[in-house]
Design a protein around this motif. Structure first.
Motif, short mmCIF file in Angstrom:
data_model
loop_
_atom_site.label_atom_id
_atom_site.label_comp_id
_atom_site.label_asym_id
_atom_site.label_seq_id
_atom_site.Cartn_x
_atom_site.Cartn_y
_atom_site.Cartn_z
N ALA A 1 3.65 -11.74 12.31
CA ALA A 1 2.65 -11.72 11.17
C ALA A 1 2.58 -10.32 10.32
O ALA A 1 2.26 -10.10 9.17
N LEU B 1 4.99 -9.50 6.77
CA LEU B 1 4.32 -9.26 5.58
C LEU B 1 4.99 -7.78 4.81
O LEU B 1 5.36 -7.67 3.60
N THR C 1 1.17 -15.06 6.72
CA THR C 1 2.70 -14.41 6.70
C THR C 1 3.68 -15.56 6.24
O THR C 1 4.52 -15.49 5.36
N PHE D 1 1.41 -6.46 -0.36
CA PHE D 1 1.75 -7.24 0.88
C PHE D 1 1.47 -6.33 1.99
O PHE D 1 0.84 -6.52 2.98
N ALA E 1 -1.24 -6.61 4.99
CA ALA E 1 -0.93 -6.66 6.31
C ALA E 1 -1.90 -5.52 6.78
O ALA E 1 -2.28 -5.90 8.09
#
Length: 321
Positions: free
Chosen positions: A46, A50, A166, A217, A221
Motif C-alpha cells: 500500500a 502509491l 492503493t 500520490f 502515501a
C-alpha cells in the motif's frame, strides 16, 4: 494460444518471479504464509505502491520525479499538523499540497524546458528543508488513534482500507491508460514528444497529469502511513525513491519513456514487497538484502533489453514449429 504469443521473455520472467519468490520463502519460513505476515506484506504494498504508481507515470511520459520521497515525508507532516481535529482534513491538505507541487514540477518542464532530473532534484531539496522546518527537526506525534484503527482494520485477512485505496488508484489509472485518449497521449508523449505533438497528442496535459499524480500520490502515501504510525517525520520517506523506482523497473516501465503497464507495475511492487518481507523474516542483514535486491533488479533490466527480444523470437519460433 495467440494471446500468450504476445508476451515477451520479461513478461514470463515477471510472472515467474511473482510465483517463485513467495514459494521459496514459504518453503524456508513457516511464518511467511501466516495471515499476519501476508497482511504486513500488503501494508507495505500500500505504501510503496502509491509512490511507485505516480513515479511510473512520470517515467511513461519520459521524465522522472526525484521529489517523491521528500513529498512522502512532507505529506505526513502536513497531516500531523492540519489533521488534529479531522484526519480527512489533514489528508486533503496533504494531497492538495502534493498536487500543487506536482503541477509546479510539470510547469518547470513544459514552460522553462528544464530537465525533470534537475528541476525535481531542486524541489526534493526544497521539500526536505521544508519538512525539517515544519517539524522543527523533531518527530511530530499524531494522536488520532481511532483513524489509525479504522485505516488499518483487517478486511478478509489480506486487505485494509489503506490497501484498498492503493488498489483503487491502480484500477482507476489502469482504466485511464487503457481506455482514454489521455492514456494514449501519455504513451505517445514518452515515445516521441515532438512527433506526438505534431500528430495532435496533448503532451502538455499528459505531463501535467503525470506529475500531478506523482506529487499527490506521494503526499497521500505519506499522510496515510503517518496516520498508521501515529507520527510524522522529516525522514519518513528515506529509501522510498529507490524502492519505488525499483518496483517500476521490475514492472517493466522503461526509463526511456513510452512503455509501462499498470498491472505489471502492481506485480513489480508485489515482487519487491515479497522479496524484502521474506528476507526480513530470515534475519538477512540490510547489506545482503540490498545486494539481493540489486541482483534481481539487474537481471530484470537485462531481460527487458535485447536479451528479451532474442529469447522472445526463439520462443515464437519454437511455438510455430
Amino acid at each position: 494460444m495467440s494471446r500468450s504469443l504476445n508476451w515477451n521473455a520479461s513478461d514470463y520472467l515477471r510472472v515467474g518471479l511473482i510465483v517463485a519468490v513467495p514459494a521459496v520463502f514459504a518453503l524456508i519460513s513457516e511464518y511467511f504464509l501466516s495471515s499476519g505476515n501476508l497482511f504486513a506484506l500488503m501494508q507495505n504494498f500500500a505504501l510503496v505502491g502509491l509512490v511507485a504508481l505516480g513515479l511510473s507515470l512520470t517515467m511513461v511520459v519520459g521524465e522522472f520525479d526525484l521529489s517523491v520521497a521528500s513529498m512522502v515525508a512532507v505529506g505526513g507532516l502536513i497531516l500531523a499538523k492540519t489533521g488534529v481535529d479531522s484526519a480527512y482534513i489533514g489528508v486533503l491538505c496533504a494531497v492538495v499540497f502534493g498536487l500543487v507541487v506536482g503541477l509546479i514540477n510539470a510547469l518547470l518542464v513544459i514552460r522553462l524546458k528544464v530537465s525533470s532530473l534537475v528541476s525535481t532534484l531542486g524541489v526534493m531539496i526544497l521539500l526536505s528543508g521544508f519538512g525539517y522546518w515544519i517539524a522543527d527537526g523533531n518527530v511530530v506525534p499524531y494522536f488520532n488513534f481511532d483513524a489509525a484503527d479504522a485505516l488499518d482494520a483487517q478486511i478478509f485477512y489480506l486487505l485494509s482500507p489503506r490497501i484498498n485505496i492503493t488498489i483503487g488508484a491502480f484500477f482507476i489509472l489502469y482504466l485511464v491508460l487503457k481506455f482514454t485518449r489521455l492514456g494514449r497521449d501519455l504513451y505517445a508523449t514518452g515515445s516521441h514528444r515532438q512527433a506526438a505533438t505534431m500528430s495532435g497528442a496533448n503532451t502538455s496535459l499528459s505531463l501535467f497529469f503525470a506529475f500531478a499524480c506523482s506529487g499527490s500520490f506521494a503526499a497521500l502515501a505519506g499522510a496515510l502511513i503517518s496516520i498508521s504510525l501515529a507520527t510524522g517525520s522529516p525522514t519518513l520517506g528515506d529509501g522510498l525513491l529507490i524502492q519505488a523506482a525499483s518496483a517500476a523497473i521490475l514492472g517493466g516501465v522503461s526509463l526511456g519513456g513510452g512503455v509501462g503497464k499498470i498491472h505489471n507495475i502492481a506485480i513489480g511492487v508485489l515482487i519487491l514487497a515479497a522479496l524484502n518481507n521474506g528476507l526480513s523474516l530470515l534475519g538477512v542483514s540490510s547489506a545482503v538484502s540490498l545486494l539481493i535486491n540489486g541482483s534481481v533488479l539487474a537481471f530484470v533490466v537485462i531481460m527487458n533489453g535485447s536479451l528479451s527480444e532474442f529469447i522472445t523470437q526463439k520462443m515464437k519460433k519454437t511455438a510455430s514449429a
